[in-house]
Enzyme design. Structure first.
Site, PDB file in Angstrom:
ATOM      1  N   ASP A  32       0.860  -1.191   0.000  1.00 36.37           N
ATOM      2  CA  ASP A  32       0.000   0.000   0.000  1.00 36.37           C
ATOM      3  C   ASP A  32       0.891   1.233   0.000  1.00 36.37           C
ATOM      4  OD1 ASP A  32      -3.259   0.205   1.084  1.00 36.37           O
ATOM      5  OD2 ASP A  32      -2.068   2.050   0.917  1.00 36.37           O
ATOM      6  N   THR A  89     -17.051   6.590  -5.531  1.00 39.89           N
ATOM      7  CA  THR A  89     -17.863   7.314  -6.514  1.00 39.89           C
ATOM      8  C   THR A  89     -17.085   8.553  -6.960  1.00 39.89           C
ATOM      9  OG1 THR A  89     -19.836   6.560  -5.365  1.00 39.89           O
ATOM     10  CG2 THR A  89     -20.121   8.400  -6.890  1.00 39.89           C
ATOM     11  N   CYS A 271     -20.035   0.575   0.295  1.00 41.32           N
ATOM     12  CA  CYS A 271     -20.266  -0.062  -1.009  1.00 41.32           C
ATOM     13  C   CYS A 271     -21.682  -0.019  -1.573  1.00 41.32           C
ATOM     14  CB  CYS A 271     -19.772  -1.492  -0.948  1.00 41.32           C
ATOM     15  SG  CYS A 271     -17.977  -1.526  -0.779  1.00 41.32           S
TER      16      CYS A 271
HETATM   17  P1  NAD Z   1      -9.940   0.790   1.364  1.00 46.52           P
HETATM   18  O1  NAD Z   1     -10.061   2.233   1.060  1.00 46.52           O
HETATM   19  O2  NAD Z   1     -10.099   0.313   2.775  1.00 46.52           O
HETATM   20  O3  NAD Z   1      -8.494   0.273   0.867  1.00 46.52           O
HETATM   21  C1  NAD Z   1      -7.935   0.577  -0.368  1.00 46.52           C
HETATM   22  C2  NAD Z   1      -6.428   0.779  -0.180  1.00 46.52           C
HETATM   23  O4  NAD Z   1      -5.808   0.894  -1.475  1.00 46.52           O
HETATM   24  C3  NAD Z   1      -6.060   2.055   0.586  1.00 46.52           C
HETATM   25  O5  NAD Z   1      -5.318   1.710   1.742  1.00 46.52           O
HETATM   26  C4  NAD Z   1      -5.209   2.863  -0.421  1.00 46.52           C
HETATM   27  O6  NAD Z   1      -4.133   3.559   0.186  1.00 46.52           O
HETATM   28  C5  NAD Z   1      -4.692   1.766  -1.333  1.00 46.52           C
HETATM   29  N1  NAD Z   1      -4.279   2.249  -2.664  1.00 46.52           N
HETATM   30  C6  NAD Z   1      -4.971   3.015  -3.537  1.00 46.52           C
HETATM   31  N2  NAD Z   1      -4.248   3.197  -4.669  1.00 46.52           N
HETATM   32  C7  NAD Z   1      -3.083   2.525  -4.505  1.00 46.52           C
HETATM   33  C8  NAD Z   1      -1.939   2.327  -5.328  1.00 46.52           C
HETATM   34  N3  NAD Z   1      -1.878   2.847  -6.563  1.00 46.52           N
HETATM   35  N4  NAD Z   1      -0.915   1.593  -4.844  1.00 46.52           N
HETATM   36  C9  NAD Z   1      -0.987   1.055  -3.604  1.00 46.52           C
HETATM   37  N5  NAD Z   1      -2.037   1.204  -2.779  1.00 46.52           N
HETATM   38  C10 NAD Z   1      -3.081   1.927  -3.233  1.00 46.52           C
HETATM   39  O7  NAD Z   1     -10.966   0.049   0.416  1.00 46.52           O
HETATM   40  P2  NAD Z   1     -11.709  -1.364   0.679  1.00 46.52           P
HETATM   41  O8  NAD Z   1     -12.879  -1.168   1.581  1.00 46.52           O
HETATM   42  O9  NAD Z   1     -10.690  -2.386   1.012  1.00 46.52           O
HETATM   43  O10 NAD Z   1     -12.308  -1.644  -0.776  1.00 46.52           O
HETATM   44  C11 NAD Z   1     -11.472  -2.001  -1.850  1.00 46.52           C
HETATM   45  C12 NAD Z   1     -12.337  -2.492  -2.998  1.00 46.52           C
HETATM   46  O11 NAD Z   1     -13.044  -3.679  -2.590  1.00 46.52           O
HETATM   47  C13 NAD Z   1     -13.422  -1.512  -3.455  1.00 46.52           C
HETATM   48  O12 NAD Z   1     -13.583  -1.636  -4.848  1.00 46.52           O
HETATM   49  C14 NAD Z   1     -14.677  -2.015  -2.755  1.00 46.52           C
HETATM   50  O13 NAD Z   1     -15.849  -1.704  -3.479  1.00 46.52           O
HETATM   51  C15 NAD Z   1     -14.461  -3.508  -2.755  1.00 46.52           C
HETATM   52  N6  NAD Z   1     -15.141  -4.241  -1.675  1.00 46.52           N
HETATM   53  C16 NAD Z   1     -15.126  -3.754  -0.402  1.00 46.52           C
HETATM   54  C17 NAD Z   1     -15.725  -4.474   0.627  1.00 46.52           C
HETATM   55  C18 NAD Z   1     -15.734  -3.982   2.054  1.00 46.52           C
HETATM   56  O14 NAD Z   1     -16.350  -4.627   2.881  1.00 46.52           O
HETATM   57  N7  NAD Z   1     -15.078  -2.876   2.383  1.00 46.52           N
HETATM   58  C19 NAD Z   1     -16.301  -5.731   0.344  1.00 46.52           C
HETATM   59  C20 NAD Z   1     -16.277  -6.209  -0.968  1.00 46.52           C
HETATM   60  C21 NAD Z   1     -15.682  -5.446  -1.966  1.00 46.52           C
HETATM   61  C1  UGA Z   2     -22.076  -5.608   1.937  1.00 47.50           C
HETATM   62  C2  UGA Z   2     -22.464  -7.005   1.423  1.00 47.50           C
HETATM   63  O1  UGA Z   2     -23.241  -7.669   2.426  1.00 47.50           O
HETATM   64  C3  UGA Z   2     -21.220  -7.832   1.097  1.00 47.50           C
HETATM   65  O2  UGA Z   2     -21.607  -9.077   0.520  1.00 47.50           O
HETATM   66  C4  UGA Z   2     -20.363  -7.053   0.101  1.00 47.50           C
HETATM   67  O3  UGA Z   2     -19.168  -7.764  -0.166  1.00 47.50           O
HETATM   68  C5  UGA Z   2     -20.020  -5.706   0.676  1.00 47.50           C
HETATM   69  O4  UGA Z   2     -21.242  -4.982   0.986  1.00 47.50           O
HETATM   70  C6  UGA Z   2     -19.258  -4.834  -0.263  1.00 47.50           C
HETATM   71  O5  UGA Z   2     -19.287  -5.012  -1.462  1.00 47.50           O
HETATM   72  O6  UGA Z   2     -18.634  -3.900   0.289  1.00 47.50           O
HETATM   73  P1  UGA Z   2     -21.253  -4.623   4.264  1.00 47.50           P
HETATM   74  O7  UGA Z   2     -21.620  -3.322   3.646  1.00 47.50           O
HETATM   75  O8  UGA Z   2     -19.907  -4.768   4.861  1.00 47.50           O
HETATM   76  O9  UGA Z   2     -21.381  -5.800   3.165  1.00 47.50           O
HETATM   77  O10 UGA Z   2     -22.306  -4.999   5.406  1.00 47.50           O
HETATM   78  P2  UGA Z   2     -23.826  -5.506   5.379  1.00 47.50           P
HETATM   79  O11 UGA Z   2     -23.977  -6.536   6.408  1.00 47.50           O
HETATM   80  O12 UGA Z   2     -24.271  -5.836   4.016  1.00 47.50           O
HETATM   81  O13 UGA Z   2     -24.611  -4.224   5.887  1.00 47.50           O
HETATM   82  C7  UGA Z   2     -24.718  -3.053   5.094  1.00 47.50           C
HETATM   83  C8  UGA Z   2     -25.686  -2.093   5.749  1.00 47.50           C
HETATM   84  O14 UGA Z   2     -27.018  -2.579   5.643  1.00 47.50           O
HETATM   85  C9  UGA Z   2     -25.434  -1.859   7.232  1.00 47.50           C
HETATM   86  O15 UGA Z   2     -25.615  -0.504   7.532  1.00 47.50           O
HETATM   87  C10 UGA Z   2     -26.497  -2.706   7.902  1.00 47.50           C
HETATM   88  O16 UGA Z   2     -26.852  -2.245   9.174  1.00 47.50           O
HETATM   89  C11 UGA Z   2     -27.644  -2.555   6.923  1.00 47.50           C
HETATM   90  N1  UGA Z   2     -28.622  -3.659   6.986  1.00 47.50           N
HETATM   91  C12 UGA Z   2     -28.231  -4.928   6.709  1.00 47.50           C
HETATM   92  C13 UGA Z   2     -29.939  -3.367   7.290  1.00 47.50           C
HETATM   93  O17 UGA Z   2     -30.296  -2.201   7.531  1.00 47.50           O
HETATM   94  N2  UGA Z   2     -30.848  -4.394   7.330  1.00 47.50           N
HETATM   95  C14 UGA Z   2     -30.492  -5.677   7.056  1.00 47.50           C
HETATM   96  O18 UGA Z   2     -31.381  -6.562   7.092  1.00 47.50           O
HETATM   97  C15 UGA Z   2     -29.150  -5.954   6.736  1.00 47.50           C
END
Ligand code: NAD
Ligand code: UGA
Length: 452
Positions: A32, A89, A271
């Site tokens: 990172d 976004t 997300c």
């Molecule tokens: P995050 O912001 O927590 O982490 C992303 C990291 O990438 C940051 O630490 C940033 O410094 C680093 N970064 C950015 N550009 C870089 C570069 N050029 N070189 C090295 N490091 C770099 O984001 P996240 O929550 O881990 O999400 C990452 C992706 O996964 C997103 O597309 C998100 O939609 C997806 N996703 C997130 C979740 C979740 O629960 N947070 C679940 C499923 C999918």
């Molecule tokens: C969600 C999806 O559940 C994951 O499968 C996906 O990978 C992830 O987004 C992603 O792409 O980032 P997350 O956002 O971490 O995961 O958590 P959720 O459990 O889905 O909850 C999302 C929001 O919905 C929370 O604010 C939760 O309180 C709310 N929620 C969830 C409700 O209000 N009602 C429900 O019945 C369930």
């Protein structure tokens, strides 16, 4: 294999820790640009809170799991590179407010093209618009210097707060790739990584575009269920029906199922909103305005719910919260995470601050600095006080708002809380987790979303 993951965030860190933990033959390096984040991954205090994560990180770190800021070095050595950077976004230019900002993805692709030395498999782990792999491929190939790159889509479905259990026993792992012999061979290599612990029948392989689009669709469907039950919660409030009872009755139909039907003050997290906005943008881009409008309504309903909750507080408190102390329990977007991105608490607090309320917040995992950043409040702004526990937050308050479903809130001594509050004392359960009848017996004027 030598595996590199670019991006040590909520997805990159836990996902790679699980791969290193389960597939011990591979060496995994998570890189990172953010040095503070990498330092924290290498310390005793990990940068993200996830139940069970400490244990798996400690088991592998320094053996076959490494965290580093040497992005180039790690890319150079890698046989397989996961891109797990943020895709927020867009906030500028065309598509602002809807399209995904792909600049971090593009930067990674250019860096891989420039630095990597062998035939490398590049895996999209971040959530991306359908057909992004085409752009990644063009960037890689225009600088390929004779090397072969294969691009795979392997979206992540973990939810925060349950990341470790979701990674350990996923409902499915999805891998998309080109259907040519080299593409199929690359898919197989990634299947083999997961097959160390995931049953083969749970590993789904598809073409690239289906995989990319399935991730956006899955999040849109999940969010749609929440907006649907939240829409019904408003009707419950108007009619005397109880939304929890309705959700239970509806969810026992096996075709509908019971999950994701919990009415709430609105979904948050980094997300759902971002991915639906992205889906809406894509539909418009492909000339499908009616489809775009359909999905956009899921976001509109969520916004409506957050503001409706805040409005209800003001109306109930005799139409003014000016100068009143309002206790907020929970600021994270859900329990068991320190993540506050798009948390409903932010919107509710903002609305109440605009109405001149004094907000006293307690959250077990969120720092004051993070709350102030989210609410755009200076350190000396007295409209926000951050408290060390729920009792301090609720003492002398006119109302208590429960905005995150932390387990510890269910065990609070509400009789004590009631005694120390202004009378009449109001309690608004934005997560529908408390026994409202028991609270009313204590003396509270209690309400939950759609439960009266
Ligand atoms: P995050 O912001 O927590 O982490 C992303 C990291 O990438 C940051 O630490 C940033 O410094 C680093 N970064 C950015 N550009 C870089 C570069 N050029 N070189 C090295 N490091 C770099 O984001 P996240 O929550 O881990 O999400 C990452 C992706 O996964 C997103 O597309 C998100 O939609 C997806 N996703 C997130 C979740 C979740 O629960 N947070 C679940 C499923 C999918
Ligand atoms: C969600 C999806 O559940 C994951 O499968 C996906 O990978 C992830 O987004 C992603 O792409 O980032 P997350 O956002 O971490 O995961 O958590 P959720 O459990 O889905 O909850 C999302 C929001 O919905 C929370 O604010 C939760 O309180 C709310 N929620 C969830 C409700 O209000 N009602 C429900 O019945 C369930």
């Amino acid at each position: 294999m030598k595996i590199c993951c670019i991006g040590a965030g909520y997805v990159g860190g836990p996902t790679m820790a699980m791969i290193a933990h389960k597939s011990v033959d591979h060496t995994v390096t998570v890189v990172d640009l953010n040095k503070a984040r990498i330092d924290a991954w290498n310390s005793e205090s990990l940068p993200i809170f996830e139940p069970g994560l400490d244990t798996i990180v400690q088991a592998s770190r320094g053996k076959n799991l490494f965290f580093s800021t040497d992005v180039e070095g790690s890319i150079r050595d890698a046989d397989m590179i996961f891109i797990s950077v943020n895709t927020p976004t867009k906030t500028y230019g065309s598509g602002s407010g809807r399209a995904a900002d792909l600049r971090y993805i593009e930067k990674c692709a250019r860096q891989i093209a420039e630095v990597s030395e062998g035939d490398t498999i590049v895996v999209e782990k971040s959530t991306l618009p359908v057909r992004t792999a085409e752009s990644v491929k063009r960037i890689l190939e225009s600088n390929s210097k004779g090397r072969q790159f294969q691009i795979l889509s392997n979206p992540e479905f973990l939810a925060e707060g349950t990341a470790v259990q979701d990674l350990e026993a996923p409902d499915r792992v999805l891998i998309g790739g080109s259907q040519c012999p080299e593409g199929l061979a690359a898919i197989q290599k990634l299947v083999d990584v997961y097959a160390s612990w995931v049953p083969r029948e749970k590993i789904i392989t598809t073409n690239l575009w289906s995989s990319e689009l399935s991730k956006l669709t899955a999040n849109a469907f999940l969010a749609q269920r929440i907006s649907s039950i939240n829409a019904i919660s408003a009707l419950c409030e108007a009619t005397g029906a109880d939304v929890d009872e309705v959700a239970h009755a509806v969810g026992t139909d096996s075709r509908i199922g019971p999950k994701f039907l919990k009415s709430s003050v609105g979904f948050g997290g980094s997300c759902f909103q971002k991915d639906i906005l992205n889906l809406v943008y894509l539909c418009e881009h492909f000339g499908l305005p009616d489809v775009a409008t359909y999905w956009n309504s899921v976001i509109e309903m969520n916004d409506y719910q957050k503001h409706r909750f805040a409005r209800r507080i003001v109306t109930t408190l005799f139409n003014t919260v000016s100068d009143k102390k309002i206790a907020v329990l929970g600021f994270a977007f859900k329990k068991d995470t320190n993540d506050t991105r798009e948390s409903a608490a932010i919107y509710v607090c903002r609305d109440l601050i605009e109405e001149l309320a004094n907000i006293a917040v307690y959250d077990p995992k969120v720092t004051e600095a993070q709350m102030r950043r989210e609410l755009s409040l200076a350190t000396d702004d007295t409209q926000l006080t951050v408290c060390k526990d729920a009792y301090e937050a609720t003492c002398d308050a006119h109302a208590v708002l429960l905005l995150t479903e932390w387990e510890e809130f269910k065990a609070l001594d509400f009789e004590r809380i009631y005694r120390d509050m202004h009378q009449p004392a109001f309690l608004f359960d934005g997560r529908n987790i408390l026994d409202l009848n028991a609270l009313r017996e204590i003396g509270f004027e209690a309400s939950g979303i759609g439960r009266g």
